[in-house]
Scaffold this motif. Sequence first.
Motif, mmCIF file in Angstrom:
data_model
loop_
_atom_site.group_PDB
_atom_site.id
_atom_site.type_symbol
_atom_site.label_atom_id
_atom_site.label_comp_id
_atom_site.label_asym_id
_atom_site.label_seq_id
_atom_site.Cartn_x
_atom_site.Cartn_y
_atom_site.Cartn_z
ATOM 1 N N VAL A 100 -1.373 -11.714 12.265
ATOM 2 C CA VAL A 100 -0.406 -10.318 11.603
ATOM 3 C C VAL A 100 -1.533 -10.500 10.157
ATOM 4 O O VAL A 100 -0.622 -9.116 9.687
ATOM 5 N N VAL A 101 -1.133 -11.617 9.909
ATOM 6 C CA VAL A 101 -2.935 -12.060 8.554
ATOM 7 C C VAL A 101 -3.348 -10.742 8.435
ATOM 8 O O VAL A 101 -3.338 -10.356 7.560
ATOM 9 N N ALA A 102 -3.997 -10.562 9.241
ATOM 10 C CA ALA A 102 -5.263 -9.680 9.606
ATOM 11 C C ALA A 102 -4.731 -7.882 9.439
ATOM 12 O O ALA A 102 -5.382 -7.218 8.847
ATOM 13 N N ASN A 103 -3.858 -7.671 10.360
ATOM 14 C CA ASN A 103 -3.355 -6.569 10.483
ATOM 15 C C ASN A 103 -2.319 -6.435 9.151
ATOM 16 O O ASN A 103 -2.251 -5.050 8.469
ATOM 17 N N CYS A 108 -2.883 -2.180 4.611
ATOM 18 C CA CYS A 108 -3.062 -2.535 3.227
ATOM 19 C C CYS A 108 -4.901 -1.259 2.600
ATOM 20 O O CYS A 108 -4.748 -0.644 2.100
ATOM 21 N N VAL A 109 -4.964 -1.754 2.805
ATOM 22 C CA VAL A 109 -6.778 -1.654 2.772
ATOM 23 C C VAL A 109 -6.158 -0.001 3.374
ATOM 24 O O VAL A 109 -6.775 1.232 2.816
ATOM 25 N N GLY A 114 -7.032 5.475 3.347
ATOM 26 C CA GLY A 114 -5.978 7.358 3.609
ATOM 27 C C GLY A 114 -5.869 7.902 2.293
ATOM 28 O O GLY A 114 -6.597 9.250 2.099
ATOM 29 N N TYR A 115 -5.627 7.809 1.027
ATOM 30 C CA TYR A 115 -5.067 8.023 -0.574
ATOM 31 C C TYR A 115 -6.666 8.643 -0.698
ATOM 32 O O TYR A 115 -6.647 9.535 -1.198
ATOM 33 N N CYS A 133 4.884 -6.521 1.904
ATOM 34 C CA CYS A 133 3.747 -7.228 3.144
ATOM 35 C C CYS A 133 2.869 -8.027 2.756
ATOM 36 O O CYS A 133 3.105 -8.989 2.877
ATOM 37 N N MET A 134 2.435 -8.179 1.395
ATOM 38 C CA MET A 134 1.603 -8.767 0.300
ATOM 39 C C MET A 134 2.873 -10.616 -0.325
ATOM 40 O O MET A 134 1.933 -11.221 -0.011
#
Length: 142
Positions: A100-103, A108-109, A114-115, A133-134
């Motif tokens: 969960v933490v990794a995904n 977020c990254v 993408g942007y 998410c944070m």
Amino acid sequence: MNWNLIWPILIVILSNTFYNIGMKSMPGDVNPFGALMVTYVVAAIISGILFICIVGPSNVSAEISKINWVSVVLALAIVGLEVGYLFVYRAGWTISTASVVANIGLACVLLMVGYFLYKENVSFNQIVGIIVCMVGLILINI
């Protein structure tokens, strides 16, 4: 819902489930690089068989000639991913928390990648999602 959108994500979910169970179940006294080497050899054999079956033996060299530097960079990323997860579990992370933490971190990254790299639009809802998410990361690790 379009089945062409569903079946690939189901493969990802199923494979990720077995992947995390396998990584969590890896014996602590096994050398991680030896274990990964066996994993990659088996994966290479399976990939080779599927590759030849899909493109046909007569098209193998033509298809291989299309491969570029991305495959090498992807190999480095895969080794980092595998070693990272193995050491995450060896460090004591639970299977229900580590992924969960990794995904969430990955999501977020990749939103930023993408942007900035692919000029994808980032909506207000996505920004709110990052904030949620944070907060979730903080709550899951309290």
